[in-house]
Design a protein around this motif. Sequence first.
Motif, PDB file in Angstrom:
ATOM      1  N   LYS A 288       0.839  -1.200   0.000  1.00  8.34           N
ATOM      2  CA  LYS A 288       0.000   0.000   0.000  1.00  8.34           C
ATOM      3  C   LYS A 288       0.877   1.253   0.000  1.00  8.34           C
ATOM      4  CE  LYS A 288      -3.721  -2.220   2.649  1.00  8.34           C
ATOM      5  NZ  LYS A 288      -4.468  -2.207   3.930  1.00  8.34           N
ATOM      6  N   ILE A 289       0.622   2.147  -0.931  1.00  7.94           N
ATOM      7  CA  ILE A 289       1.323   3.426  -0.953  1.00  7.94           C
ATOM      8  C   ILE A 289       0.314   4.534  -1.270  1.00  7.94           C
ATOM      9  CG2 ILE A 289       3.485   2.362  -1.731  1.00  7.94           C
ATOM     10  CD1 ILE A 289       2.949   3.696  -4.476  1.00  7.94           C
ATOM     11  N   PRO A 290       0.637   5.781  -0.899  1.00 11.19           N
ATOM     12  CA  PRO A 290      -0.242   6.899  -1.252  1.00 11.19           C
ATOM     13  C   PRO A 290       0.008   7.338  -2.695  1.00 11.19           C
ATOM     14  CG  PRO A 290       1.609   7.697   0.028  1.00 11.19           C
ATOM     15  CD  PRO A 290       1.756   6.196  -0.038  1.00 11.19           C
ATOM     16  N   VAL A 291      -1.053   7.692  -3.377  1.00 18.49           N
ATOM     17  CA  VAL A 291      -0.963   8.185  -4.747  1.00 18.49           C
ATOM     18  C   VAL A 291      -1.731   9.498  -4.830  1.00 18.49           C
ATOM     19  CG1 VAL A 291      -1.559   7.737  -7.156  1.00 18.49           C
ATOM     20  CG2 VAL A 291      -0.757   5.860  -5.712  1.00 18.49           C
ATOM     21  N   VAL A 292      -1.140  10.493  -5.465  1.00 20.23           N
ATOM     22  CA  VAL A 292      -1.812  11.782  -5.629  1.00 20.23           C
ATOM     23  C   VAL A 292      -2.807  11.679  -6.778  1.00 20.23           C
ATOM     24  CG1 VAL A 292      -1.547  14.230  -6.184  1.00 20.23           C
ATOM     25  CG2 VAL A 292       0.122  13.101  -4.701  1.00 20.23           C
ATOM     26  N   LYS A 293      -4.053  11.901  -6.463  1.00 17.28           N
ATOM     27  CA  LYS A 293      -5.114  11.881  -7.469  1.00 17.28           C
ATOM     28  C   LYS A 293      -5.343  13.307  -7.962  1.00 17.28           C
ATOM     29  CE  LYS A 293      -9.855  10.301  -8.281  1.00 17.28           C
ATOM     30  NZ  LYS A 293     -11.040   9.616  -7.693  1.00 17.28           N
ATOM     31  N   PRO A 294      -5.244  13.554  -9.265  1.00 20.57           N
ATOM     32  CA  PRO A 294      -5.420  14.924  -9.770  1.00 20.57           C
ATOM     33  C   PRO A 294      -6.844  15.417  -9.562  1.00 20.57           C
ATOM     34  CG  PRO A 294      -5.331  13.354 -11.592  1.00 20.57           C
ATOM     35  CD  PRO A 294      -4.984  12.593 -10.346  1.00 20.57           C
ATOM     36  N   GLY A 295      -6.976  16.726  -9.427  1.00 21.98           N
ATOM     37  CA  GLY A 295      -8.286  17.320  -9.276  1.00 21.98           C
ATOM     38  C   GLY A 295      -8.953  17.515 -10.620  1.00 21.98           C
ATOM     39  N   ARG A 296      -9.977  18.333 -10.649  1.00 21.52           N
ATOM     40  CA  ARG A 296     -10.675  18.605 -11.908  1.00 21.52           C
ATOM     41  C   ARG A 296     -11.334  19.970 -11.836  1.00 21.52           C
ATOM     42  NH1 ARG A 296     -15.869  19.696 -10.090  1.00 21.52           N
ATOM     43  NH2 ARG A 296     -16.743  18.038  -8.801  1.00 21.52           N
ATOM     44  N   SER A 297     -11.528  20.559 -13.010  1.00 27.43           N
ATOM     45  CA  SER A 297     -12.179  21.865 -13.125  1.00 27.43           C
ATOM     46  C   SER A 297     -13.392  21.737 -14.020  1.00 27.43           C
ATOM     47  CB  SER A 297     -11.216  22.907 -13.699  1.00 27.43           C
ATOM     48  OG  SER A 297     -10.117  23.123 -12.832  1.00 27.43           O
ATOM     49  N   VAL A 298     -14.530  22.222 -13.551  1.00 25.51           N
ATOM     50  CA  VAL A 298     -15.758  22.204 -14.344  1.00 25.51           C
ATOM     51  C   VAL A 298     -15.740  23.353 -15.353  1.00 25.51           C
ATOM     52  CG1 VAL A 298     -18.275  22.407 -14.258  1.00 25.51           C
ATOM     53  CG2 VAL A 298     -17.062  21.100 -12.497  1.00 25.51           C
ATOM     54  N   ALA A 378      -2.334  -6.309   7.428  1.00 24.14           N
ATOM     55  CA  ALA A 378      -3.613  -5.770   6.969  1.00 24.14           C
ATOM     56  C   ALA A 378      -3.927  -4.424   7.601  1.00 24.14           C
ATOM     57  CB  ALA A 378      -4.729  -6.762   7.280  1.00 24.14           C
ATOM     58  N   ALA A 379      -3.423  -4.197   8.832  1.00 22.16           N
ATOM     59  CA  ALA A 379      -3.732  -2.959   9.554  1.00 22.16           C
ATOM     60  C   ALA A 379      -2.956  -1.772   9.018  1.00 22.16           C
ATOM     61  CB  ALA A 379      -3.434  -3.139  11.047  1.00 22.16           C
ATOM     62  N   GLU A 380      -1.966  -2.015   8.197  1.00 24.24           N
ATOM     63  CA  GLU A 380      -1.139  -0.931   7.684  1.00 24.24           C
ATOM     64  C   GLU A 380      -1.911  -0.108   6.659  1.00 24.24           C
ATOM     65  OE1 GLU A 380       2.822  -0.586   4.930  1.00 24.24           O
ATOM     66  OE2 GLU A 380       2.859  -1.998   6.610  1.00 24.24           O
ATOM     67  N   ASN A 381      -1.829   1.208   6.791  1.00 21.47           N
ATOM     68  CA  ASN A 381      -2.478   2.120   5.849  1.00 21.47           C
ATOM     69  C   ASN A 381      -1.439   2.989   5.158  1.00 21.47           C
ATOM     70  OD1 ASN A 381      -5.258   1.468   6.432  1.00 21.47           O
ATOM     71  ND2 ASN A 381      -5.001   2.521   8.373  1.00 21.47           N
ATOM     72  N   ALA A 382      -1.686   3.311   3.908  1.00 21.54           N
ATOM     73  CA  ALA A 382      -0.835   4.272   3.222  1.00 21.54           C
ATOM     74  C   ALA A 382      -1.038   5.650   3.846  1.00 21.54           C
ATOM     75  CB  ALA A 382      -1.167   4.304   1.737  1.00 21.54           C
ATOM     76  N   ASP A 383      -0.006   6.455   3.810  1.00 19.02           N
ATOM     77  CA  ASP A 383      -0.071   7.789   4.404  1.00 19.02           C
ATOM     78  C   ASP A 383      -0.758   8.742   3.432  1.00 19.02           C
ATOM     79  OD1 ASP A 383       0.237  10.104   5.791  1.00 19.02           O
ATOM     80  OD2 ASP A 383       2.433  10.137   5.750  1.00 19.02           O
ATOM     81  N   THR A 384      -2.056   8.936   3.628  1.00 23.29           N
ATOM     82  CA  THR A 384      -2.832   9.800   2.724  1.00 23.29           C
ATOM     83  C   THR A 384      -2.997  11.218   3.269  1.00 23.29           C
ATOM     84  OG1 THR A 384      -4.893   8.959   3.710  1.00 23.29           O
ATOM     85  CG2 THR A 384      -4.105   7.876   1.701  1.00 23.29           C
ATOM     86  N   ARG A 385      -2.220  11.577   4.275  1.00 21.64           N
ATOM     87  CA  ARG A 385      -2.281  12.949   4.785  1.00 21.64           C
ATOM     88  C   ARG A 385      -1.815  13.908   3.685  1.00 21.64           C
ATOM     89  NH1 ARG A 385       1.346  12.153  10.054  1.00 21.64           N
ATOM     90  NH2 ARG A 385       2.525  11.022   8.455  1.00 21.64           N
ATOM     91  N   CYS A 386      -2.544  14.989   3.512  1.00 20.96           N
ATOM     92  CA  CYS A 386      -2.194  15.925   2.447  1.00 20.96           C
ATOM     93  C   CYS A 386      -2.913  17.248   2.667  1.00 20.96           C
ATOM     94  CB  CYS A 386      -2.560  15.355   1.078  1.00 20.96           C
ATOM     95  SG  CYS A 386      -4.341  15.106   0.839  1.00 20.96           S
ATOM     96  N   TRP A 387      -2.525  18.230   1.888  1.00 23.98           N
ATOM     97  CA  TRP A 387      -3.201  19.528   1.849  1.00 23.98           C
ATOM     98  C   TRP A 387      -4.410  19.344   0.934  1.00 23.98           C
ATOM     99  CZ3 TRP A 387      -0.128  24.624   0.490  1.00 23.98           C
ATOM    100  CH2 TRP A 387      -0.946  25.735   0.737  1.00 23.98           C
ATOM    101  N   GLY A 388      -5.586  19.263   1.522  1.00 16.77           N
ATOM    102  CA  GLY A 388      -6.752  18.803   0.793  1.00 16.77           C
ATOM    103  C   GLY A 388      -7.610  19.859   0.127  1.00 16.77           C
ATOM    104  N   LEU A 389      -7.390  21.149   0.425  1.00 16.07           N
ATOM    105  CA  LEU A 389      -8.267  22.190  -0.133  1.00 16.07           C
ATOM    106  C   LEU A 389      -7.566  23.051  -1.177  1.00 16.07           C
ATOM    107  CD1 LEU A 389     -10.339  23.366   2.974  1.00 16.07           C
ATOM    108  CD2 LEU A 389     -10.862  21.605   1.278  1.00 16.07           C
ATOM    109  N   LEU A 390      -6.584  22.481  -1.835  1.00 24.09           N
ATOM    110  CA  LEU A 390      -5.929  23.202  -2.926  1.00 24.09           C
ATOM    111  C   LEU A 390      -6.868  23.290  -4.132  1.00 24.09           C
ATOM    112  CD1 LEU A 390      -2.412  21.538  -2.747  1.00 24.09           C
ATOM    113  CD2 LEU A 390      -2.891  23.959  -2.328  1.00 24.09           C
TER     114      LEU A 390
END
Length: 463
Positions: A288-298, A378-390
Amino acid sequence: MLIFRQTDLHDSVRTSAIAVTFVLLVGLSGCATHAHQLEGIRDDYYSGHLEKSAKTIDQLLAKETKESDALKLDRAIVELTSGQPDRAEQTLRQVRDRLDHLEQKDAGEQALSMIRDDQSVSWSGEDYEKVLVRTFLAISNLMNGGDDAGAYALQVDEKQNQIIAKMEQKRHPNEAELDFKRIALGPYIHAAMTEERHSNYDDIERSRLKVVSWEEGFRDGKDDLQRARHGRHSEPGNGVVYLFCLVGRGPYKVEANEIPTQVSMLIVDQILSNVLDQTLTPTIAPVKIPVVKPGRSVISNVGVIVDGDDIGTTATITNVSEFAVQQSEANRSEVLARAVVRRTLKKAAAYAVKSKVNAQSSPVADIALTVAGIAWEAAENADTRCWGLLPDQIQVLRVELPAGEHQFELKPLQGGKRVGRSEGLTVQVEDGRNTYLLATIPDTEFVGEVVTNFADRKTNVEK
């Protein structure tokens, strides 16, 4: 009927104690992912419910967790959008200094992250977030007097240079040469502020050249460069309005299962050889690793009407999602390697404890350890901490107008057609001066306030 001798019972208790200790250690692993907590914050903010979004952030901040700095960055965006650029700047400055300090890794936290996961380490931000902190410091300060915006803009370039130098040093020989994406908003702001002083046009030209070079698709880059080469801010009797728009919903992290690459496995060998005196065979199973998911513009951009006349539309100067994805991808091999090392060490620890239990012939403990080992992974989680309101994009438009009051209308556009309600405001233009506006349009509607530095300028005059 099962009959146990006293010695068997003694051995069983002793080995079961080992198993229980291991299970308790496993119990330390994992916690709720930041991505889950972020969903509600993003939905509220992008829907225009700024107070509700801020309340959720403050409730999480009260817990003083290792993700507090990421939450503070989200708080700064809410403050900026709500018309409090001074508070946003203060918050951003605190987090910037904190992230700089955390670049000095804590050995204890790093060791704990190998037992649990990367969420046990204080959040120190991705490289793209460290650059964007300085970018938003410059924007916030522009809306709050602008005394330090030029310095913040220069920090954007300095931080990018540091990150690029660090990445080049760490790049493995088998890894392809990295093509770095640079943010052009720093030199753009620096040029705008220097231009207002009606001097140092050589310096302005250098900044404008950076913009053209780093953001080749920026529509207005060449015109800005030509103006700098002619040494002109504006015609006599005119002033300039800079409109900055935070457009779309920005990037964020999600958890993904990834198979180790050849480069990541080479990094794994280096890490293990530095950590252990013995040889371990790294796992090659998905991790498990964190992946940056791109945003979108309407919307495509924002149209600007001044005193009833169509003046133009904003143009993208920074694609935040593209920048975040590329910068994160540049560090992917190292992140993947750390996940593989963690999984390898966990398997080795489980095997070592099970070997001890098997030597004591305790089937109960053996079963417990097998289950615990599975649970540990199984208990291990990827580090999804991020600046979320960009935002997804930062767009700009420069407008030269005669000094005086003007009626502005901002309208969200998609393919040249209006797709949402317009936002109107009165803008004061001063002879030879810059006025700055900031609007936020996550979807098709504006949220918060259209922030301007002119209110601050009038306050300063009254004082």
